[in-house]
Design a protein around this motif. Sequence first.
Motif, PDB file in Angstrom:
ATOM      1  N   HIS A 112     -49.183 -31.145 -23.038  1.00  0.00           N
ATOM      2  CA  HIS A 112     -48.225 -32.143 -23.529  1.00  0.00           C
ATOM      3  C   HIS A 112     -48.767 -33.571 -23.380  1.00  0.00           C
ATOM      4  CE1 HIS A 112     -46.901 -32.010 -19.274  1.00  0.00           C
ATOM      5  NE2 HIS A 112     -46.560 -33.267 -19.464  1.00  0.00           N
ATOM      6  N   ASP A 113     -49.865 -33.766 -22.649  1.00  0.00           N
ATOM      7  CA  ASP A 113     -50.508 -35.076 -22.534  1.00  0.00           C
ATOM      8  C   ASP A 113     -51.727 -35.211 -23.447  1.00  0.00           C
ATOM      9  OD1 ASP A 113     -48.713 -35.758 -20.493  1.00  0.00           O
ATOM     10  OD2 ASP A 113     -50.061 -35.016 -18.919  1.00  0.00           O
ATOM     11  N   LEU A 114     -52.045 -34.155 -24.163  1.00  0.00           N
ATOM     12  CA  LEU A 114     -53.311 -34.095 -24.904  1.00  0.00           C
ATOM     13  C   LEU A 114     -53.442 -35.175 -25.979  1.00  0.00           C
ATOM     14  CD1 LEU A 114     -55.998 -32.752 -25.541  1.00  0.00           C
ATOM     15  CD2 LEU A 114     -54.740 -31.104 -26.955  1.00  0.00           C
ATOM     16  N   MET A 115     -52.414 -35.371 -26.783  1.00  0.00           N
ATOM     17  CA  MET A 115     -52.550 -36.313 -27.902  1.00  0.00           C
ATOM     18  C   MET A 115     -52.809 -37.732 -27.391  1.00  0.00           C
ATOM     19  SD  MET A 115     -52.909 -35.850 -31.053  1.00  0.00           S
ATOM     20  CE  MET A 115     -52.195 -34.264 -31.347  1.00  0.00           C
ATOM     21  N   GLU A 116     -52.152 -38.134 -26.326  1.00  0.00           N
ATOM     22  CA  GLU A 116     -52.400 -39.456 -25.752  1.00  0.00           C
ATOM     23  C   GLU A 116     -53.829 -39.550 -25.211  1.00  0.00           C
ATOM     24  OE1 GLU A 116     -50.667 -42.269 -25.984  1.00  0.00           O
ATOM     25  OE2 GLU A 116     -49.371 -41.055 -27.285  1.00  0.00           O
ATOM     26  N   PHE A 117     -54.296 -38.480 -24.578  1.00  0.00           N
ATOM     27  CA  PHE A 117     -55.673 -38.449 -24.082  1.00  0.00           C
ATOM     28  C   PHE A 117     -56.652 -38.626 -25.234  1.00  0.00           C
ATOM     29  CE2 PHE A 117     -59.668 -36.408 -23.165  1.00  0.00           C
ATOM     30  CZ  PHE A 117     -59.963 -36.812 -21.863  1.00  0.00           C
TER      31      PHE A 117
ATOM     32  N   ILE B  33     -60.656 -44.302 -28.889  1.00  0.00           N
ATOM     33  CA  ILE B  33     -60.866 -45.747 -28.817  1.00  0.00           C
ATOM     34  C   ILE B  33     -62.198 -46.046 -28.128  1.00  0.00           C
ATOM     35  CG2 ILE B  33     -60.035 -47.880 -27.714  1.00  0.00           C
ATOM     36  CD1 ILE B  33     -57.166 -46.769 -28.172  1.00  0.00           C
ATOM     37  N   GLN B  34     -62.544 -45.242 -27.128  1.00  0.00           N
ATOM     38  CA  GLN B  34     -63.767 -45.458 -26.351  1.00  0.00           C
ATOM     39  C   GLN B  34     -65.015 -44.905 -27.031  1.00  0.00           C
ATOM     40  OE1 GLN B  34     -62.817 -43.424 -22.752  1.00  0.00           O
ATOM     41  NE2 GLN B  34     -61.547 -45.070 -21.946  1.00  0.00           N
ATOM     42  N   GLU B  35     -64.866 -43.794 -27.728  1.00  0.00           N
ATOM     43  CA  GLU B  35     -66.011 -43.095 -28.335  1.00  0.00           C
ATOM     44  C   GLU B  35     -65.770 -42.862 -29.816  1.00  0.00           C
ATOM     45  OE1 GLU B  35     -68.794 -42.297 -26.823  1.00  0.00           O
ATOM     46  OE2 GLU B  35     -68.206 -42.664 -24.757  1.00  0.00           O
ATOM     47  N   SER B  36     -66.828 -42.890 -30.575  1.00  0.00           N
ATOM     48  CA  SER B  36     -66.748 -42.581 -31.997  1.00  0.00           C
ATOM     49  C   SER B  36     -66.692 -41.059 -32.164  1.00  0.00           C
ATOM     50  CB  SER B  36     -67.981 -43.148 -32.711  1.00  0.00           C
ATOM     51  OG  SER B  36     -68.001 -42.725 -34.038  1.00  0.00           O
ATOM     52  N   LEU B  37     -65.622 -40.580 -32.788  1.00  0.00           N
ATOM     53  CA  LEU B  37     -65.470 -39.141 -33.014  1.00  0.00           C
ATOM     54  C   LEU B  37     -65.732 -38.819 -34.474  1.00  0.00           C
ATOM     55  CD1 LEU B  37     -62.265 -38.237 -30.954  1.00  0.00           C
ATOM     56  CD2 LEU B  37     -64.641 -37.677 -30.433  1.00  0.00           C
ATOM     57  N   GLU B  38     -66.673 -37.917 -34.691  1.00  0.00           N
ATOM     58  CA  GLU B  38     -66.991 -37.511 -36.061  1.00  0.00           C
ATOM     59  C   GLU B  38     -66.117 -36.350 -36.519  1.00  0.00           C
ATOM     60  OE1 GLU B  38     -70.777 -35.595 -38.272  1.00  0.00           O
ATOM     61  OE2 GLU B  38     -71.104 -37.493 -37.226  1.00  0.00           O
ATOM     62  N   ALA B  39     -65.758 -35.454 -35.583  1.00  0.00           N
ATOM     63  CA  ALA B  39     -64.981 -34.278 -35.954  1.00  0.00           C
ATOM     64  C   ALA B  39     -64.366 -33.633 -34.719  1.00  0.00           C
ATOM     65  CB  ALA B  39     -65.872 -33.263 -36.671  1.00  0.00           C
TER      66      ALA B  39
ATOM     67  N   PHE C 226     -54.896 -38.103 -36.638  1.00  0.00           N
ATOM     68  CA  PHE C 226     -56.280 -38.425 -36.998  1.00  0.00           C
ATOM     69  C   PHE C 226     -56.551 -37.966 -38.439  1.00  0.00           C
ATOM     70  CE2 PHE C 226     -56.288 -37.937 -32.375  1.00  0.00           C
ATOM     71  CZ  PHE C 226     -56.971 -39.066 -31.960  1.00  0.00           C
ATOM     72  N   PRO C 227     -55.904 -38.602 -39.425  1.00  0.00           N
ATOM     73  CA  PRO C 227     -56.013 -38.108 -40.804  1.00  0.00           C
ATOM     74  C   PRO C 227     -57.414 -38.193 -41.407  1.00  0.00           C
ATOM     75  CG  PRO C 227     -54.916 -40.235 -40.761  1.00  0.00           C
ATOM     76  CD  PRO C 227     -55.090 -39.805 -39.330  1.00  0.00           C
ATOM     77  N   ASP C 228     -58.253 -39.067 -40.899  1.00  0.00           N
ATOM     78  CA  ASP C 228     -59.589 -39.254 -41.478  1.00  0.00           C
ATOM     79  C   ASP C 228     -60.682 -38.496 -40.732  1.00  0.00           C
ATOM     80  OD1 ASP C 228     -58.505 -40.979 -43.386  1.00  0.00           O
ATOM     81  OD2 ASP C 228     -58.689 -42.699 -42.030  1.00  0.00           O
ATOM     82  N   THR C 229     -60.307 -37.745 -39.710  1.00  0.00           N
ATOM     83  CA  THR C 229     -61.297 -37.015 -38.904  1.00  0.00           C
ATOM     84  C   THR C 229     -61.261 -35.537 -39.286  1.00  0.00           C
ATOM     85  OG1 THR C 229     -60.895 -38.578 -37.099  1.00  0.00           O
ATOM     86  CG2 THR C 229     -62.092 -36.565 -36.552  1.00  0.00           C
ATOM     87  N   PRO C 230     -62.390 -34.976 -39.717  1.00  0.00           N
ATOM     88  CA  PRO C 230     -62.423 -33.561 -40.080  1.00  0.00           C
ATOM     89  C   PRO C 230     -62.080 -32.666 -38.880  1.00  0.00           C
ATOM     90  CG  PRO C 230     -64.430 -34.662 -40.788  1.00  0.00           C
ATOM     91  CD  PRO C 230     -63.682 -35.629 -39.929  1.00  0.00           C
TER      92      PRO C 230
END
Length: 137
Positions: free
Chosen positions: A35-40, A46-52, A83-87
């Motif tokens: 239940h805390d996952l989405m906030e994590f 914000i800290q790291e660039s996520l590609e997918a 995260f609509p733009d993240t595959p």
Amino acid sequence: MGRILAIDYGSKRTGLAVTDPLQIIATALDTVRSHDLMEFLKRYAIQESLEAFVIGMPRNLDSTDTNNTPLVKGFIKQLKRVFPDTPIYEHDERFTSRMALDTMIAAGSKKSDRRDKSNIDKISATIILQSFLESRR
């Protein structure tokens, strides 16, 4: 190149693993209450660039859905909204918990560490991510 983050989603806890920036090696990241996952994930993005994202998809041996499959599919819908733009890639997670426990035994982990389900969850996420990386090569 951004990192790929793997998610071993569960009703109580979720194991997370991430690649290095060059997407070569999968490393356990953390275990988070579901239940805390989405906030994590928002803070991490914000800290790291996520590609997918790679989501472990629970399946029975005959490839049918398990009791947890609808739960994971619901989480994927929520993840797509945030995260609509993240595959998002689904990856078979059969046997990952057993493989995680076997890995811990082979590494000489103490019995108390093997009983801690959060350790198994993040190692399972690492196995899912490494398997995904190998399937892309």
